[in-house]
Design a protein around this motif. Structure first.
Motif, PDB file in Angstrom:
ATOM      1  N   ARG A  18     -82.797 -35.957 -20.912  1.00 55.95           N
ATOM      2  CA  ARG A  18     -83.865 -35.816 -19.912  1.00 55.95           C
ATOM      3  C   ARG A  18     -85.192 -36.325 -20.468  1.00 55.95           C
ATOM      4  N   SER A  19     -85.425 -36.135 -21.764  1.00 51.60           N
ATOM      5  CA  SER A  19     -86.655 -36.643 -22.378  1.00 51.60           C
ATOM      6  C   SER A  19     -86.697 -38.168 -22.353  1.00 51.60           C
ATOM      7  N   LEU A  20     -85.542 -38.799 -22.497  1.00 46.51           N
ATOM      8  CA  LEU A  20     -85.495 -40.263 -22.424  1.00 46.51           C
ATOM      9  C   LEU A  20     -85.780 -40.774 -21.014  1.00 46.51           C
ATOM     10  N   LEU A  21     -85.522 -39.942 -20.002  1.00 48.75           N
ATOM     11  CA  LEU A  21     -85.769 -40.335 -18.614  1.00 48.75           C
ATOM     12  C   LEU A  21     -87.230 -40.182 -18.191  1.00 48.75           C
ATOM     13  N   LEU A  22     -88.029 -39.492 -18.975  1.00 51.68           N
ATOM     14  CA  LEU A  22     -89.408 -39.201 -18.568  1.00 51.68           C
ATOM     15  C   LEU A  22     -90.243 -40.446 -18.274  1.00 51.68           C
ATOM     16  N   PRO A  23     -90.234 -41.471 -19.121  1.00 55.79           N
ATOM     17  CA  PRO A  23     -91.093 -42.627 -18.831  1.00 55.79           C
ATOM     18  C   PRO A  23     -90.476 -43.641 -17.874  1.00 55.79           C
ATOM     19  N   ILE A 113     -84.469 -32.544 -11.145  1.00 56.80           N
ATOM     20  CA  ILE A 113     -85.737 -33.182 -10.779  1.00 56.80           C
ATOM     21  C   ILE A 113     -86.891 -32.490 -11.479  1.00 56.80           C
ATOM     22  N   ALA A 114     -86.863 -31.158 -11.523  1.00 61.00           N
ATOM     23  CA  ALA A 114     -87.923 -30.413 -12.199  1.00 61.00           C
ATOM     24  C   ALA A 114     -87.943 -30.700 -13.695  1.00 61.00           C
ATOM     25  N   ALA A 115     -86.802 -31.041 -14.259  1.00 60.72           N
ATOM     26  CA  ALA A 115     -86.736 -31.331 -15.693  1.00 60.72           C
ATOM     27  C   ALA A 115     -87.304 -32.698 -16.039  1.00 60.72           C
ATOM     28  N   THR A 116     -87.524 -33.544 -15.057  1.00 66.38           N
ATOM     29  CA  THR A 116     -88.057 -34.881 -15.328  1.00 66.38           C
ATOM     30  C   THR A 116     -89.391 -35.139 -14.642  1.00 66.38           C
ATOM     31  N   THR A 117     -89.983 -34.112 -14.058  1.00 67.35           N
ATOM     32  CA  THR A 117     -91.321 -34.221 -13.477  1.00 67.35           C
ATOM     33  C   THR A 117     -92.119 -32.996 -13.889  1.00 67.35           C
ATOM     34  N   MET A 118     -93.425 -33.134 -13.963  1.00 67.45           N
ATOM     35  CA  MET A 118     -94.266 -31.997 -14.325  1.00 67.45           C
ATOM     36  C   MET A 118     -95.047 -31.567 -13.092  1.00 67.45           C
TER      37      MET A 118
END
Length: 136
Positions: A18-23, A113-118
């Motif tokens: 999920r961290s790799l999907l952030l940007p 979705i919540a894990a990849t958006t703030m």
């Protein structure tokens, strides 16, 4: 067979993925609003409260104002919420039931979705499980 020993490594791998999907995508309008609020001197922001802008301010100070910097804490918050859910279900039932509850929690689309958006949803999902954990 004791499958619970695979839970923590699986959750860590999922959090890293999920961290790799952030940007991978640009900031949403809500995330841009959170970013603007993070750099204002006010302690309380309408509809956000103090925690979300504070977390974004810390992460953007460390990682910049890009997508990764704004969303850095999202996978970590969902990781913590999943762990709290597992602890709650394990305390109420048993390890197997807790493992299934964690699995179902992690595959819900809103959680992903919540894990990849703030957004406030990220904190809302985590806060809901944290409040249910404290009520024991």
């Amino acid at each position: 067979m004791n499958r619970q020993r695979f839970l923590l490594p699986a959750m860590v791998i999922l959090t890293l993925a999920r961290s790799l999907l952030l940007p991978m995508s640009g900031l949403t309008s809500l995330e841009e609003y959170v970013l603007r609020c993070a750099h204002e001197p006010l302690a309380w922001h309408e509809g956000l409260g103090p925690l979300l802008p504070w977390l974004v301010k810390i992460s953007t100070t460390a990682f910049g104002a890009g997508s990764f910097g704004v969303r850095f804490f999202s996978p970590l918050i969902i990781f913590a919420a999943g762990w709290l859910l597992w602890e709650l279900a394990r305390g109420l039932f048993d390890n197997t039931t807790a493992s299934w509850a964690l699995l179902l929690f992690q595959v819900v689309p809103a959680v992903n979705i919540a894990a990849t958006t703030m957004t406030p949803t990220t904190l809302g999902l985590a806060g809901r499980w944290a409040c249910s954990q404290r009520s024991d």
